[in-house]
Design a protein around this motif. Structure first.
Motif, short mmCIF file in Angstrom:
data_model
loop_
_atom_site.label_atom_id
_atom_site.label_comp_id
_atom_site.label_asym_id
_atom_site.label_seq_id
_atom_site.Cartn_x
_atom_site.Cartn_y
_atom_site.Cartn_z
N CYS A 108 -6.54 17.06 24.56
CA CYS A 108 -6.26 17.70 25.77
C CYS A 108 -6.40 16.91 27.11
CB CYS A 108 -6.70 19.17 26.12
SG CYS A 108 -6.52 19.89 27.53
N CYS A 111 -9.02 18.97 29.50
CA CYS A 111 -10.65 19.42 28.92
C CYS A 111 -11.06 18.39 27.96
CB CYS A 111 -10.63 20.88 28.59
SG CYS A 111 -9.91 21.09 27.11
N CYS A 122 -2.96 24.18 25.93
CA CYS A 122 -4.56 23.82 25.43
C CYS A 122 -5.21 25.36 24.99
CB CYS A 122 -5.39 22.93 26.41
SG CYS A 122 -6.96 22.87 25.65
N HIS A 124 -8.24 25.67 24.49
CA HIS A 124 -9.42 25.55 25.05
C HIS A 124 -9.54 26.05 26.70
CE1 HIS A 124 -11.02 24.21 21.39
NE2 HIS A 124 -10.03 23.07 21.26
N CYS A 125 -8.71 25.40 27.41
CA CYS A 125 -8.58 25.25 28.72
C CYS A 125 -7.38 26.25 29.25
CB CYS A 125 -9.16 24.16 29.49
SG CYS A 125 -7.65 23.05 29.25
ZN LIG Z 1 -7.61 21.61 27.45
#
Ligand SMILES: [Zn+2]
Length: 139
Positions: A108, A111, A122, A124-125
């Motif tokens: 990504c 992040c 993404c 995660h972020c």
């Molecule tokens: Zn990310």
């Protein structure tokens, strides 16, 4: 005829055939050592015991040198085989290209987490990942 040679090459270069050939050669070489041991070590002792002959020092050194020669022959043979096998293995590996595994993840660009290659967002972020953003990250 060309096909025949190609098939033979494939057959001969198969690892197990090579191993078998080496086994046979080492076996034959080892037999020489055993024969030498019998001729130069066991037989003279038997001769000494049965006939009661006095063995001359010169004879002993001949027996010893014969036996050492047999061992050296064996070591040289094993060394040559080892070099040959190394060479053949190298020859075989030239034709093969290292298998390149297609990447299944990408990074990504926001992040730097590992995410699935086809992800557009993404996990995660939660950033939206654009194709060109991925290209920029790769540069
Ligand atoms: Zn990310």
């Amino acid at each position: 005829m060309k096909k025949f040679f190609k098939e033979f090459k494939e057959f001969a270069l198969q690892g197990n055939v090579l191993d078998l050939a080496i086994g046979v050669i080492i076996g034959a070489a080892f037999k020489d050592i055993v024969t030498s041991l019998t001729d130069n070590f066991i037989n003279p002792i038997l001769q000494f015991i049965t006939a009661g002959d006095k063995i001359e020092m010169a004879e002993v050194s001949v027996y010893a040198s014969n036996f050492i020669t047999a061992i050296i022959n064996f070591i040289i043979m094993a060394l040559i085989l080892f070099i040959m096998v190394k060479g053949i293995n190298k020859m075989m590996s030239i034709g093969k290209k290292p298998v390149e595994v297609a990447p299944t993840t990408k990074q990504c660009p926001y992040c730097m987490s590992e995410i699935a290659i086809e992800a557009t967002r993404c996990p995660h972020c939660t950033s939206v990942i654009e194709e060109n953003a991925q290209d920029e990250a790769a540069v």
